[in-house]
Motif scaffolding. Sequence first.
Motif, short mmCIF file in Angstrom:
data_model
loop_
_atom_site.label_atom_id
_atom_site.label_comp_id
_atom_site.label_asym_id
_atom_site.label_seq_id
_atom_site.Cartn_x
_atom_site.Cartn_y
_atom_site.Cartn_z
N ILE A 217 0.69 -2.09 92.37
CA ILE A 217 -0.16 -1.00 92.86
C ILE A 217 0.26 -0.72 94.30
CG2 ILE A 217 -2.51 -0.29 93.48
CD1 ILE A 217 -3.58 -1.91 91.20
N LEU A 239 -9.93 -4.36 96.17
CA LEU A 239 -8.65 -4.09 95.53
C LEU A 239 -7.75 -5.33 95.59
CD1 LEU A 239 -6.97 -1.86 94.14
CD2 LEU A 239 -6.02 -1.32 96.39
N ARG A 240 -7.78 -6.04 96.71
CA ARG A 240 -7.01 -7.27 96.81
C ARG A 240 -7.52 -8.30 95.80
NH1 ARG A 240 -2.19 -9.54 97.61
NH2 ARG A 240 -2.68 -9.20 95.40
N THR A 243 -6.44 -7.18 92.16
CA THR A 243 -5.02 -7.38 91.88
C THR A 243 -4.66 -8.86 91.84
OG1 THR A 243 -4.55 -7.02 94.24
CG2 THR A 243 -4.27 -5.14 92.76
N SER A 244 -5.25 -9.65 92.72
CA SER A 244 -4.96 -11.09 92.74
C SER A 244 -5.39 -11.75 91.44
CB SER A 244 -5.66 -11.76 93.92
OG SER A 244 -5.12 -11.34 95.14
N LEU A 250 0.32 -6.34 95.05
CA LEU A 250 -0.26 -5.27 95.85
C LEU A 250 0.75 -4.88 96.92
CD1 LEU A 250 -2.73 -3.49 96.59
CD2 LEU A 250 -3.49 -5.35 98.09
N ILE A 252 1.59 -2.51 100.08
CA ILE A 252 0.98 -1.65 101.09
C ILE A 252 2.06 -0.95 101.89
CG2 ILE A 252 -0.47 -1.56 103.15
CD1 ILE A 252 -2.31 -3.49 101.92
N PRO A 275 -1.31 -8.58 101.64
CA PRO A 275 -0.68 -7.99 100.45
C PRO A 275 0.51 -8.84 99.99
CG PRO A 275 0.03 -6.83 102.40
CD PRO A 275 -0.97 -7.85 102.86
#
Length: 451
Positions: A217, A239-240, A243-244, A250, A252, A275
């Motif tokens: 992402i 979001l972190r 995704t984790s 992730l 950035i 990230p």
Amino acid sequence: MSVEVQSDYLKLQNEKESNARSYPRHFPLVISKAKGITVTDTEGRDYYDCLAGAGTLALGHNHETVTDAIRGVLDQQIPLHTLDLATPLKLAFMQELLSILPNELKDTAKIQFCGPTGADAVEAAIKLVKNATGGKSILAFQGSYHGSTQATMAMSGNLSKKQHLQSLLPDVHFLPFPYEYRCPFGMGEGMTAKLSAQYIENLLDDCESGIALPCGIILETVQGEGGVIPADIEWLRQLRRITSERGIPLIIDEVQTGIGRTGRMFSFEHAGIVPDVIICSKAVGGSLPMAVVIYKEELDQWQPGAHTGTFRGNQLGMAAGLATLRHMQEQNILQNVQLRSEQFMHRLEQLKGQYAEIGDVRGRGLMIGVEIVNPAGSKDRLGHYLQNGALAASIQHECFNNGLIVEVGGRHSAVIRFLPPLNITEQETAAVLGIFEKSVQAAIALTTATA
């Protein structure tokens, strides 16, 4: 130099340079010299430069720290071009760059030197995560901008630049960005970020979502070209987490936000997250071409030569970048970013209260946007007046006439963008704000007179 000669230069540029040129259409000047925040044209007229190479000039034009570093390379006969061969300068630059990373990354991160553009670094990052995960699809965000190559344009939200192009990078899917002022869910009232996070989590867990588990992402924590839209801090944390928990890298994109632009060395630091992949360009080269990808070592699974670039060994860029990073820390430039940001935002909020044509003021650090609206027109679902790109263009034109260079961006090009050097002074900030207010008044008066 005479007006006639400057006109001749502009005429030649218009006749011979590609139709794809953009900035000269807004700023018809020929620059003869530049220092700090000021550029001077061939007629001797000075302009405050709040474009700053689209954020590249962290210390402004021709800062002595940068020019001394460049002279040092030349005087020492350091090779200007080394591909990816080692030099003491390159190793010093790498160590300095690693030293500013969060503690969880600085001792284990890997660096990939790319061709000298942010777009090339984005392309490298996508190759990296595809190699590491074996995945195909990429998730990006509406309103994003990651470059103008075929692949990076495929991951960018702007439709006008890609709608006629064929064979863009496949398997790119777009997610709603938490743009509170123009909530994509039509809700607002503090719900935008929460709904966006819930939407993303549900999409990733839905066995009928139609999207295979992505290899990554990618996002900007502050969408720059998309209209200076800062992501909600708690949304970034969610979001972190999302995704984790799912093992999704992730990525950035710190091309414009990185190296102090938002008041931290990296913009993701505001949320206290780390990230998997960081993309840097623009200011990382101290005003010279440079782009790198920094990533967690477990992703380092690609093969030698998987991503190359002839100019990835730009020693002048490494010298300028190293000098810039050291100067920023020695002179506490990040504190100045925070102080000047407060000065900008305070005055711009006052102007928003005075002029109905200013719909929203937003940003983070010295990445600031002012959304221009039409108070005589209709409203959106949230009760906000619609964007007014024509008035924003008029304000930009008046700013230029009054000696201030600012860019526009966002939906319908209705957002005035401020990207001044990070070492802009209190007095320079006041002067910029004074010109901006004068220009807003003039543009509104002109619009009223011609209505």
